[in-house]
Design an enzyme around this catalytic site. Sequence first.
Site, mmCIF file in Angstrom:
data_model
loop_
_atom_site.group_PDB
_atom_site.id
_atom_site.type_symbol
_atom_site.label_atom_id
_atom_site.label_comp_id
_atom_site.label_asym_id
_atom_site.label_seq_id
_atom_site.Cartn_x
_atom_site.Cartn_y
_atom_site.Cartn_z
ATOM 1 N N ARG A 56 -34.078 55.127 156.076
ATOM 2 C CA ARG A 56 -33.854 54.987 154.617
ATOM 3 C C ARG A 56 -34.187 56.276 153.849
ATOM 4 N NH1 ARG A 56 -31.768 51.674 156.711
ATOM 5 N NH2 ARG A 56 -32.047 49.436 156.612
ATOM 6 N N SER A 73 -33.965 44.289 149.908
ATOM 7 C CA SER A 73 -35.410 44.448 150.156
ATOM 8 C C SER A 73 -36.000 45.445 149.166
ATOM 9 C CB SER A 73 -35.648 44.979 151.570
ATOM 10 O OG SER A 73 -35.209 44.032 152.511
ATOM 11 N N GLU A 117 -38.281 50.872 148.722
ATOM 12 C CA GLU A 117 -36.944 51.338 149.120
ATOM 13 C C GLU A 117 -36.118 51.505 147.839
ATOM 14 O OE1 GLU A 117 -35.299 49.096 152.433
ATOM 15 O OE2 GLU A 117 -33.311 49.289 151.562
HETATM 16 C C1 LIG Z 1 -28.147 41.853 148.036
HETATM 17 C C2 LIG Z 1 -28.502 43.244 148.511
HETATM 18 C C3 LIG Z 1 -28.642 43.477 149.863
HETATM 19 C C4 LIG Z 1 -28.954 44.773 150.323
HETATM 20 N N1 LIG Z 1 -29.066 44.977 151.660
HETATM 21 C C5 LIG Z 1 -29.294 46.229 152.127
HETATM 22 C C6 LIG Z 1 -29.365 46.493 153.528
HETATM 23 O O1 LIG Z 1 -29.198 45.595 154.350
HETATM 24 N N2 LIG Z 1 -29.588 47.756 153.929
HETATM 25 C C7 LIG Z 1 -29.739 48.779 153.050
HETATM 26 O O2 LIG Z 1 -29.914 49.930 153.483
HETATM 27 N N3 LIG Z 1 -29.700 48.564 151.707
HETATM 28 C C8 LIG Z 1 -29.479 47.325 151.232
HETATM 29 N N4 LIG Z 1 -29.434 47.088 149.876
HETATM 30 C C9 LIG Z 1 -29.725 48.174 148.942
HETATM 31 C C10 LIG Z 1 -28.458 48.869 148.406
HETATM 32 O O3 LIG Z 1 -27.338 48.083 148.561
HETATM 33 C C11 LIG Z 1 -28.224 50.188 149.126
HETATM 34 O O4 LIG Z 1 -29.345 51.001 148.972
HETATM 35 C C12 LIG Z 1 -26.981 50.907 148.574
HETATM 36 O O5 LIG Z 1 -26.621 51.895 149.507
HETATM 37 C C13 LIG Z 1 -27.204 51.544 147.203
HETATM 38 O O6 LIG Z 1 -25.966 52.047 146.744
HETATM 39 P P1 LIG Z 1 -25.620 52.120 145.177
HETATM 40 O O7 LIG Z 1 -24.297 52.772 145.049
HETATM 41 O O8 LIG Z 1 -25.729 50.786 144.545
HETATM 42 O O9 LIG Z 1 -26.762 53.089 144.668
HETATM 43 P P2 LIG Z 1 -27.593 52.994 143.301
HETATM 44 O O10 LIG Z 1 -28.445 51.775 143.325
HETATM 45 O O11 LIG Z 1 -26.693 53.167 142.151
HETATM 46 O O12 LIG Z 1 -28.517 54.272 143.448
HETATM 47 C C14 LIG Z 1 -29.518 54.341 144.418
HETATM 48 C C15 LIG Z 1 -29.983 55.797 144.494
HETATM 49 O O13 LIG Z 1 -28.910 56.573 145.005
HETATM 50 C C16 LIG Z 1 -28.667 57.674 144.167
HETATM 51 N N5 LIG Z 1 -27.232 57.950 144.208
HETATM 52 C C17 LIG Z 1 -26.222 57.062 144.092
HETATM 53 N N6 LIG Z 1 -25.038 57.685 144.178
HETATM 54 C C18 LIG Z 1 -25.307 59.004 144.349
HETATM 55 C C19 LIG Z 1 -24.508 60.170 144.506
HETATM 56 N N7 LIG Z 1 -23.170 60.112 144.485
HETATM 57 N N8 LIG Z 1 -25.122 61.365 144.659
HETATM 58 C C20 LIG Z 1 -26.470 61.452 144.673
HETATM 59 N N9 LIG Z 1 -27.292 60.380 144.527
HETATM 60 C C21 LIG Z 1 -26.707 59.176 144.373
HETATM 61 C C22 LIG Z 1 -29.115 57.241 142.783
HETATM 62 O O14 LIG Z 1 -29.500 58.358 142.001
HETATM 63 C C23 LIG Z 1 -30.334 56.373 143.128
HETATM 64 O O15 LIG Z 1 -31.491 57.150 143.257
HETATM 65 C C24 LIG Z 1 -29.133 45.822 149.401
HETATM 66 C C25 LIG Z 1 -28.986 45.567 148.027
HETATM 67 C C26 LIG Z 1 -28.666 44.284 147.598
HETATM 68 C C27 LIG Z 1 -28.481 44.029 146.115
#
Ligand SMILES: Cc1cc2nc3c(=O)[nH]c(=O)nc-3n(C[C@H](O)[C@H](O)[C@H](O)COP(=O)(O)OP(=O)(O)OC[C@H]3O[C@@H](n4cnc5c(N)ncnc54)[C@H](O)[C@@H]3O)c2cc1C
Length: 336
Positions: A174, A225, A315
């Site tokens: 992560r 999580s 996380e």
């Molecule tokens: C129901 C649920 C289940 C989940 N299960 C998992 C799982 O099984 N495994 C797992 O790893 N995660 C899981 N997650 C967490 C989440 O889905 C992941 O971390 C996902 O990859 C975040 O992507 P996002 O686009 O929503 O990022 P955001 O939430 O919008 O951002 C997260 C971080 O990434 C940075 N970021 C986003 N885009 C960019 C970019 N283009 N350039 C630089 N920085 C950037 C942001 O600044 C921020 O710090 C889960 C979340 C939910 C709601």
Amino acid sequence: MSGIQETLARLAEIPNVHVSAGERLAAHTRFGIGGPADVYAESSRLECFLEALRLARSSGLDCAVIGGGTNLIVSDAGYRGVVLRFTGGKVEVRSQRVSAEAGAELESLVNAAGSAGLAGLETLAGIPGSVGGAVYGNAGAYGRSISEVVRAVHFFDGVMVRALRNPECEFAYRESVFQRRKDWVILSVEVALEPGDASALRRRSEDIVALRRQKYPPEMRCAGSIFKNLLWRGLPQPTRDLVPPEVVREGKVPAAWFLDQAGSKGLARGDVRVADYHANLIYNAGAGTARDLCALIAEMKRRVNELFGLELEEEVQYLGFEKESEVRSQESGEIR
Ligand SMILES: Cc1cc2nc3c(=O)[nH]c(=O)nc-3n(C[C@H](O)[C@H](O)[C@H](O)COP(=O)(O)OP(=O)(O)OC[C@H]3O[C@@H](n4cnc5c(N)ncnc54)[C@H](O)[C@@H]3O)c2cc1C
């Protein structure tokens, strides 16, 4: 250097950029929590997004980039500065390589690979959010992480667009280099996959999505999580002795196990609650606030620390808090 009004006006002149003042960030987070951003700008066109990014950076205002908001806690006060989002969602399959723009949903990348009979991403099915967010946090599930298939990441380094090869991304559990370089913005990723059977891959993904839906119903306002799992090899021996061997999976002890022992399930503050079936899952049951959320997270950390002497690490990512002490200052209040 220019102020908010001037930055808004200049961003609005860039074609294909959607700009707004005082945009509610709650609408951009799965928690449904977060106050307004002074300036919000998004674009699905790479060149336009880069122009907006350069302009925002040169304005002297603070800038942040978000993806799908599925791993974000945004403060109730919102964000003082410019929040940007790249929504470009192109996914292209070329032989055994697939490239995807950072704004693509991770699910689109997983599906495109599976339909093309390419294996390596199928266990990531159902993880919400964007490809950019997945690379940033090295998203993974069921023993696999996106880092295992990443070949190169294209990003804006503040001056120009560059590419990093996999080892340069410094992936770990992560983690990636992008968490330490907040000024770098991920634009696209290229993954290298192995041939596989398209229908078997689809079935595997569908099974995983069905399992995930039970844990995380689609309407649940959460971030998956909250805390990272703990690496077994990093735990002190007295703690290891307390963990039943069957709990250890892929070299990690789920944070949920420690949280469960510490009585986290069902804890609540206001409308923010810990699921009663999963000690590492917090959701917004209605009118939750970042203040409540931070207080609950602090209480969960405190309990685990008291019982096991361990410091759980989030996380989930924070946005709009001045510094860590501000997150902590929101901690007071009654936890049920
Ligand atoms: C129901 C649920 C289940 C989940 N299960 C998992 C799982 O099984 N495994 C797992 O790893 N995660 C899981 N997650 C967490 C989440 O889905 C992941 O971390 C996902 O990859 C975040 O992507 P996002 O686009 O929503 O990022 P955001 O939430 O919008 O951002 C997260 C971080 O990434 C940075 N970021 C986003 N885009 C960019 C970019 N283009 N350039 C630089 N920085 C950037 C942001 O600044 C921020 O710090 C889960 C979340 C939910 C709601």
